[in-house]
Design a protein around this motif. Structure first.
Motif, PDB file in Angstrom:
ATOM      1  N   GLU A   7       0.864  -1.173   0.000  1.00  0.00           N
ATOM      2  CA  GLU A   7       0.000   0.000   0.000  1.00  0.00           C
ATOM      3  C   GLU A   7       0.900   1.221   0.000  1.00  0.00           C
ATOM      4  O   GLU A   7       1.804   1.338   0.835  1.00  0.00           O
ATOM      5  CB  GLU A   7      -0.896  -0.004   1.238  1.00  0.00           C
ATOM      6  N   ILE A   8       0.668   2.116  -0.953  1.00  0.00           N
ATOM      7  CA  ILE A   8       1.483   3.329  -1.037  1.00  0.00           C
ATOM      8  C   ILE A   8       0.580   4.550  -0.874  1.00  0.00           C
ATOM      9  O   ILE A   8      -0.620   4.501  -1.152  1.00  0.00           O
ATOM     10  CB  ILE A   8       2.276   3.410  -2.365  1.00  0.00           C
ATOM     11  N   GLN A   9       1.172   5.620  -0.412  1.00  0.00           N
ATOM     12  CA  GLN A   9       0.462   6.884  -0.232  1.00  0.00           C
ATOM     13  C   GLN A   9       0.895   7.821  -1.353  1.00  0.00           C
ATOM     14  O   GLN A   9       2.072   8.142  -1.476  1.00  0.00           O
ATOM     15  CB  GLN A   9       0.828   7.489   1.129  1.00  0.00           C
ATOM     16  N   LEU A  10      -0.052   8.227  -2.174  1.00  0.00           N
ATOM     17  CA  LEU A  10       0.246   9.187  -3.236  1.00  0.00           C
ATOM     18  C   LEU A  10       0.107  10.603  -2.684  1.00  0.00           C
ATOM     19  O   LEU A  10      -0.668  10.834  -1.750  1.00  0.00           O
ATOM     20  CB  LEU A  10      -0.721   9.004  -4.408  1.00  0.00           C
ATOM     21  N   PRO A  11       0.818  11.554  -3.271  1.00  0.00           N
ATOM     22  CA  PRO A  11       0.622  12.941  -2.838  1.00  0.00           C
ATOM     23  C   PRO A  11      -0.764  13.432  -3.258  1.00  0.00           C
ATOM     24  O   PRO A  11      -1.419  12.813  -4.100  1.00  0.00           O
ATOM     25  CB  PRO A  11       1.716  13.706  -3.592  1.00  0.00           C
ATOM     26  N   GLU A  12      -1.205  14.516  -2.666  1.00  0.00           N
ATOM     27  CA  GLU A  12      -2.474  15.105  -3.084  1.00  0.00           C
ATOM     28  C   GLU A  12      -2.320  15.684  -4.477  1.00  0.00           C
ATOM     29  O   GLU A  12      -1.288  16.256  -4.809  1.00  0.00           O
ATOM     30  CB  GLU A  12      -2.899  16.214  -2.124  1.00  0.00           C
ATOM     31  N   PHE A  13      -3.362  15.522  -5.277  1.00  0.00           N
ATOM     32  CA  PHE A  13      -3.378  16.063  -6.626  1.00  0.00           C
ATOM     33  C   PHE A  13      -4.545  17.014  -6.772  1.00  0.00           C
ATOM     34  O   PHE A  13      -5.602  16.804  -6.177  1.00  0.00           O
ATOM     35  CB  PHE A  13      -3.515  14.936  -7.669  1.00  0.00           C
ATOM     36  N   SER A  14      -4.371  18.024  -7.593  1.00  0.00           N
ATOM     37  CA  SER A  14      -5.469  18.928  -7.908  1.00  0.00           C
ATOM     38  C   SER A  14      -6.451  18.219  -8.833  1.00  0.00           C
ATOM     39  O   SER A  14      -6.148  17.149  -9.383  1.00  0.00           O
ATOM     40  CB  SER A  14      -4.931  20.192  -8.584  1.00  0.00           C
ATOM     41  N   ARG A  15      -7.591  18.803  -9.021  1.00  0.00           N
ATOM     42  CA  ARG A  15      -8.578  18.225  -9.919  1.00  0.00           C
ATOM     43  C   ARG A  15      -7.983  18.098 -11.316  1.00  0.00           C
ATOM     44  O   ARG A  15      -7.297  18.993 -11.802  1.00  0.00           O
ATOM     45  CB  ARG A  15      -9.816  19.114  -9.963  1.00  0.00           C
ATOM     46  N   GLY A  16      -8.238  16.965 -11.951  1.00  0.00           N
ATOM     47  CA  GLY A  16      -7.721  16.720 -13.291  1.00  0.00           C
ATOM     48  C   GLY A  16      -7.105  15.336 -13.385  1.00  0.00           C
ATOM     49  O   GLY A  16      -7.284  14.495 -12.499  1.00  0.00           O
ATOM     50  N   TYR A  17      -6.378  15.107 -14.451  1.00  0.00           N
ATOM     51  CA  TYR A  17      -5.758  13.808 -14.732  1.00  0.00           C
ATOM     52  C   TYR A  17      -4.255  13.951 -14.634  1.00  0.00           C
ATOM     53  O   TYR A  17      -3.661  14.870 -15.198  1.00  0.00           O
ATOM     54  CB  TYR A  17      -6.183  13.312 -16.122  1.00  0.00           C
ATOM     55  N   HIS A  18      -3.642  13.027 -13.897  1.00  0.00           N
ATOM     56  CA  HIS A  18      -2.223  13.128 -13.580  1.00  0.00           C
ATOM     57  C   HIS A  18      -1.530  11.803 -13.872  1.00  0.00           C
ATOM     58  O   HIS A  18      -2.033  10.746 -13.493  1.00  0.00           O
ATOM     59  CB  HIS A  18      -2.055  13.477 -12.099  1.00  0.00           C
ATOM     60  N   LEU A  19      -0.375  11.870 -14.538  1.00  0.00           N
ATOM     61  CA  LEU A  19       0.420  10.664 -14.783  1.00  0.00           C
ATOM     62  C   LEU A  19       1.090  10.236 -13.485  1.00  0.00           C
ATOM     63  O   LEU A  19       1.796  11.029 -12.861  1.00  0.00           O
ATOM     64  CB  LEU A  19       1.499  10.934 -15.827  1.00  0.00           C
ATOM     65  N   ILE A  20       0.844   8.990 -13.090  1.00  0.00           N
ATOM     66  CA  ILE A  20       1.445   8.485 -11.851  1.00  0.00           C
ATOM     67  C   ILE A  20       2.310   7.255 -12.096  1.00  0.00           C
ATOM     68  O   ILE A  20       2.758   6.622 -11.140  1.00  0.00           O
ATOM     69  CB  ILE A  20       0.369   8.184 -10.788  1.00  0.00           C
ATOM     70  N   THR A  21       2.574   6.928 -13.338  1.00  0.00           N
ATOM     71  CA  THR A  21       3.332   5.713 -13.663  1.00  0.00           C
ATOM     72  C   THR A  21       4.661   5.666 -12.918  1.00  0.00           C
ATOM     73  O   THR A  21       4.974   4.673 -12.256  1.00  0.00           O
ATOM     74  CB  THR A  21       3.583   5.619 -15.185  1.00  0.00           C
ATOM     75  N   ASP A  22       5.453   6.718 -13.019  1.00  0.00           N
ATOM     76  CA  ASP A  22       6.768   6.727 -12.380  1.00  0.00           C
ATOM     77  C   ASP A  22       6.666   6.674 -10.858  1.00  0.00           C
ATOM     78  O   ASP A  22       7.479   6.016 -10.205  1.00  0.00           O
ATOM     79  CB  ASP A  22       7.574   7.952 -12.816  1.00  0.00           C
TER      80      ASP A  22
END
Length: 126
Positions: A7-22
């Motif tokens: 289980e990983i914790q992602l940073p908060e993102f603003s509304r929209g679509y964000h690449l998280i592959t890396d």
């Protein structure tokens, strides 16, 4: 056969679509040790989504946001679930339409994505 679960914790993102592959690959180094396998990502969030699409041109992600907002607009008079604001119910619908998980083959220690594919996190709330 080996299975890894993390289980990983992602940073908060603003509304929209964000690449998280890396971000995902960096958090799960075990992928490098798998010759043949399956990778599954699941998001524990009812108003965000995961999908796979274009990883090179950021205007694709902008168009995703524009189009889905026209398909599923805010402030519709028939929405009953609006406790947290006008974006509340539309975010849940968007999440269900796009889904909360992706599955990708692993080949020789790498996610076997196409040349122009990446994992998107869709954040559907303001």
């Amino acid at each position: 056969m080996r299975f890894y679960q993390k289980e990983i914790q992602l940073p908060e993102f603003s509304r929209g679509y964000h690449l998280i592959t890396d971000l995902v690959i960096n958090e799960i180094p075990e992928i490098r040790n798998i010759k043949i396998g399956q990778f599954q990502a699941f998001i524990k969030h009812t108003s965000a989504s995961l999908t796979i699409n274009e990883n090179a041109d950021p205007t694709v992600r902008m168009d995703f946001e524009t189009h889905i907002n026209k398909m599923i607009p805010e402030n519709m008079p028939y929405y009953k679930h609006d406790y947290e604001g006008a974006d509340d119910m539309p975010a849940h619908i968007k999440s269900s339409m796009l889904g909360c998980q992706v599955q990708i083959p692993i080949t020789n220690g790498r996610l076997n994505l196409g040349t122009w594919q990446g994992i998107y996190l869709g954040e559907h709330r303001n």
